[in-house]
Design an enzyme around this catalytic site. Structure first.
Site, mmCIF file in Angstrom:
data_model
loop_
_atom_site.group_PDB
_atom_site.id
_atom_site.type_symbol
_atom_site.label_atom_id
_atom_site.label_comp_id
_atom_site.label_asym_id
_atom_site.label_seq_id
_atom_site.Cartn_x
_atom_site.Cartn_y
_atom_site.Cartn_z
ATOM 1 C CG HIS A 297 21.520 29.977 67.444
ATOM 2 N ND1 HIS A 297 21.386 28.905 66.234
ATOM 3 C CD2 HIS A 297 22.502 30.488 68.327
ATOM 4 C CE1 HIS A 297 22.426 28.471 66.643
ATOM 5 N NE2 HIS A 297 23.202 29.292 67.761
ATOM 6 C CD GLN B 117 20.823 24.731 68.126
ATOM 7 O OE1 GLN B 117 22.172 24.815 67.149
ATOM 8 N NE2 GLN B 117 20.713 23.341 68.334
ATOM 9 C CE1 TYR C 14 18.396 34.684 58.502
ATOM 10 C CE2 TYR C 14 19.769 36.091 57.235
ATOM 11 C CZ TYR C 14 19.880 34.971 58.070
ATOM 12 O OH TYR C 14 20.648 33.720 58.469
ATOM 13 C CB THR D 33 20.198 20.519 67.643
ATOM 14 O OG1 THR D 33 21.449 20.450 66.792
ATOM 15 C CG2 THR D 33 20.117 19.662 68.383
HETATM 16 C C1 BJW Z 1 15.092 15.931 62.325
HETATM 17 C C2 BJW Z 1 14.265 15.600 61.601
HETATM 18 C C3 BJW Z 1 13.157 15.452 62.443
HETATM 19 C C4 BJW Z 1 15.546 16.469 60.380
HETATM 20 N N1 BJW Z 1 12.867 14.690 63.405
HETATM 21 N N2 BJW Z 1 15.519 15.151 63.537
HETATM 22 C C5 BJW Z 1 34.239 26.403 69.174
HETATM 23 C C6 BJW Z 1 34.973 25.451 68.227
HETATM 24 C C7 BJW Z 1 34.556 25.756 66.469
HETATM 25 C C8 BJW Z 1 34.153 27.149 66.183
HETATM 26 C C9 BJW Z 1 33.690 27.294 67.541
HETATM 27 C C10 BJW Z 1 33.433 27.080 68.435
HETATM 28 N N3 BJW Z 1 32.858 28.692 69.326
HETATM 29 C C11 BJW Z 1 32.230 29.013 68.270
HETATM 30 C C12 BJW Z 1 32.616 28.864 66.654
HETATM 31 C C13 BJW Z 1 32.068 29.315 65.821
HETATM 32 C C14 BJW Z 1 30.427 28.654 65.202
HETATM 33 C C15 BJW Z 1 30.426 27.544 65.102
HETATM 34 O O1 BJW Z 1 30.521 26.960 66.281
HETATM 35 N N4 BJW Z 1 31.102 26.202 64.229
HETATM 36 C C16 BJW Z 1 30.502 25.346 63.605
HETATM 37 C C17 BJW Z 1 30.038 24.751 62.372
HETATM 38 C C18 BJW Z 1 32.370 24.780 63.938
HETATM 39 N N5 BJW Z 1 29.396 29.214 66.264
HETATM 40 C C19 BJW Z 1 29.968 30.647 66.453
HETATM 41 O O2 BJW Z 1 30.196 31.366 65.502
HETATM 42 C C20 BJW Z 1 28.359 31.409 67.197
HETATM 43 N N6 BJW Z 1 28.894 32.272 68.328
HETATM 44 C C21 BJW Z 1 29.835 32.086 69.435
HETATM 45 O O3 BJW Z 1 29.952 31.582 69.770
HETATM 46 O O4 BJW Z 1 30.582 33.220 69.524
HETATM 47 C C22 BJW Z 1 31.522 33.165 70.229
HETATM 48 C C23 BJW Z 1 32.465 33.093 68.908
HETATM 49 C C24 BJW Z 1 32.630 33.542 67.840
HETATM 50 C C25 BJW Z 1 34.075 33.326 66.602
HETATM 51 C C26 BJW Z 1 35.018 32.632 67.621
HETATM 52 C C27 BJW Z 1 34.926 31.942 68.695
HETATM 53 C C28 BJW Z 1 33.375 31.471 70.081
HETATM 54 C C29 BJW Z 1 27.290 31.840 66.725
HETATM 55 C C30 BJW Z 1 26.212 30.809 66.026
HETATM 56 C C31 BJW Z 1 25.145 31.045 65.466
HETATM 57 C C32 BJW Z 1 24.584 30.098 64.650
HETATM 58 N N7 BJW Z 1 23.514 30.714 63.365
HETATM 59 C C33 BJW Z 1 23.070 30.173 62.345
HETATM 60 C C34 BJW Z 1 22.000 30.759 61.569
HETATM 61 C C35 BJW Z 1 21.054 31.523 62.487
HETATM 62 C C36 BJW Z 1 20.559 32.868 61.774
HETATM 63 C C37 BJW Z 1 19.771 31.450 60.596
HETATM 64 O O5 BJW Z 1 18.299 30.724 60.634
HETATM 65 O O6 BJW Z 1 19.722 31.947 59.249
HETATM 66 O O7 BJW Z 1 21.905 29.193 63.815
HETATM 67 S S1 BJW Z 1 23.948 27.997 61.836
HETATM 68 C C38 BJW Z 1 22.447 27.118 61.921
HETATM 69 O O8 BJW Z 1 22.984 25.932 62.985
HETATM 70 C C39 BJW Z 1 21.542 27.820 62.343
HETATM 71 C C40 BJW Z 1 21.019 26.482 63.627
HETATM 72 O O9 BJW Z 1 20.589 27.124 65.105
HETATM 73 C C41 BJW Z 1 22.750 26.180 63.610
HETATM 74 C C42 BJW Z 1 21.952 24.947 64.583
HETATM 75 O O10 BJW Z 1 21.872 24.217 63.430
HETATM 76 P P1 BJW Z 1 20.674 22.624 63.513
HETATM 77 O O11 BJW Z 1 19.547 23.147 64.204
HETATM 78 O O12 BJW Z 1 21.551 21.838 64.357
HETATM 79 O O13 BJW Z 1 20.531 22.348 62.357
HETATM 80 P P2 BJW Z 1 20.978 20.891 61.470
HETATM 81 O O14 BJW Z 1 20.529 21.282 59.950
HETATM 82 O O15 BJW Z 1 22.743 21.154 61.302
HETATM 83 O O16 BJW Z 1 20.410 19.624 61.930
HETATM 84 C C43 BJW Z 1 19.501 19.361 61.800
HETATM 85 C C44 BJW Z 1 18.949 18.241 62.128
HETATM 86 O O17 BJW Z 1 17.600 17.331 62.787
HETATM 87 C C45 BJW Z 1 20.281 16.790 61.546
HETATM 88 O O18 BJW Z 1 20.469 16.259 62.326
HETATM 89 C C46 BJW Z 1 18.358 15.922 61.171
HETATM 90 O O19 BJW Z 1 19.200 14.448 60.788
HETATM 91 C C47 BJW Z 1 17.688 15.859 61.944
HETATM 92 N N8 BJW Z 1 15.994 15.910 61.644
HETATM 93 N N9 BJW Z 1 14.455 15.934 60.121
HETATM 94 C C48 BJW Z 1 14.053 15.025 63.812
HETATM 95 N N10 BJW Z 1 11.678 15.366 61.805
#
Ligand code: BJW
Length: 258
Positions: free
Chosen positions: A127, A109, A71, A196
């Site tokens: 986040h 996010q 980090y 996202t």
């Molecule tokens: C472009 C581009 C350009 C590229 N122009 N576009 C229900 C069902 C199943 C699982 C769960 C659920 N509820 C909760 C969960 C568990 C989990 C979860 O969702 N897991 C899934 C993966 C299945 N969620 C959690 O644990 C969350 N907590 C929670 O819900 O608490 C209650 C709970 C807990 C446990 C069970 C149930 C309930 C917390 C989630 C925290 C996410 N943390 C991270 C890390 C943050 C710190 C760090 O930065 O290191 O957050 S993970 C990472 O993913 C980061 C991001 O914010 C997040 C989203 O990613 P994002 O931003 O979408 O990035 P990418 O890379 O995925 O996508 C980029 C996009 O841009 C792509 O589409 C490209 O094509 C595009 N792109 N260039 C436009 N120029």
């Protein structure tokens, strides 16, 4: 006029007409500033690093040195880069809507602070932020400027360790951010998902909340995502290019008073 030009104009007209807008952004919006996304198969952070070894509390407890160093590297990258035209366009749209007394909430996010540096004011960081760290023992928060990164992990004054104020997998999102998000979603008539992958919960479900409340839905992304076929309008392209085009189209509409 190409399909994407037509979509850009239509989105601009929807923005002009909207009473209250919610924008949800992800890592793609910061990609053109030079920050890696997470899930890109070639360049994404999760293609090089295991999220379960870096982005969970268990990972931090097991190896605080590794997680703190990672980090530290992430925030030095974040403060080293500049907001791109996509960040600036979103800030301009917010200002324009506020001039017309309309609602505009930017839910991000991203933890990099680039929306604020790009001029956005109403930003909900669901986040958390990498620019603030807190003590694992007391929860006391400190800005980066007050932390010395001269040893890893970083001890706090009160016997705990300093960790970034970001939301790791399995952790609850900040209560105030969740409340602000759902308040804005329940009242919006236009929802835009930008840069996202729409895969991480609960953010990935925000579109359903907005749609259930009758909002129009838009996606802007470089690549298709699970919501691409569900939204009312999609523009496939880099947000740093598409958002300024939308802003230009909006200015044209606004200037002509149509
Ligand atoms: C472009 C581009 C350009 C590229 N122009 N576009 C229900 C069902 C199943 C699982 C769960 C659920 N509820 C909760 C969960 C568990 C989990 C979860 O969702 N897991 C899934 C993966 C299945 N969620 C959690 O644990 C969350 N907590 C929670 O819900 O608490 C209650 C709970 C807990 C446990 C069970 C149930 C309930 C917390 C989630 C925290 C996410 N943390 C991270 C890390 C943050 C710190 C760090 O930065 O290191 O957050 S993970 C990472 O993913 C980061 C991001 O914010 C997040 C989203 O990613 P994002 O931003 O979408 O990035 P990418 O890379 O995925 O996508 C980029 C996009 O841009 C792509 O589409 C490209 O094509 C595009 N792109 N260039 C436009 N120029």
């Amino acid at each position: 006029m190409t399909t994407s030009e037509q979509a850009v104009r239509e989105i601009a007209a929807w923005i002009r007409d909207a009473r209250s807008i919610v924008v949800l952004t992800g890592a793609g919006v910061s990609a053109e500033s030079g920050l890696s996304t997470f899930r890109d198969p070639e360049e994404g952070l999760w293609s090089k690093y295991d999220p379960m070894e870096l982005a969970t509390i268990d990972a931090f407890n097991a190896n605080p040195e590794l997680v703190t160093r990672w980090y530290h590297w992430r925030f030095t990258r974040a403060i080293d880069v500049e907001p791109n035209p996509g960040h600036h366009a979103l800030a301009q749209i917010e200002r324009l809507k506020h001039q017309h007394d309309s609602g505009f909430t930017l839910i991000t996010q991203n933890i990099d602070g680039l929306h604020q540096r790009g001029g956005s004011s109403n930003v909900v960081e669901i986040h958390g932020t990498i620019l603030t760290w807190r003590c694992t023992k007391t929860g006391a928060e400190r800005p980066l400027s007050e932390i010395e990164f001269d040893q890893f992990p970083i001890p706090s004054d009160t016997g705990g360790l300093m960790r970034p104020c970001v939301v790791w997998f399995g952790e609850q999102l900040p209560e105030s951010a969740i409340r602000a998000s759902f308040e804005a979603l329940s009242d919006c008539d236009l929802f835009m998902s930008i840069g996202t992958s729409a895969t991480v919960q609960p953010a990935a479900s925000f579109i359903e909340v907005a749609r259930e409340n009758g909002a129009r839905t838009v996606e802007i992304n470089r690549d298709p995502t699970p919501i691409t076929d569900e939204v009312d309008l999609t523009v496939l392209g880099p947000s740093g290019l598409v958002l300024p085009e939308i802003m230009d189209a909006l200015r044209e509409l606004d200037g002509s008073g149509q």
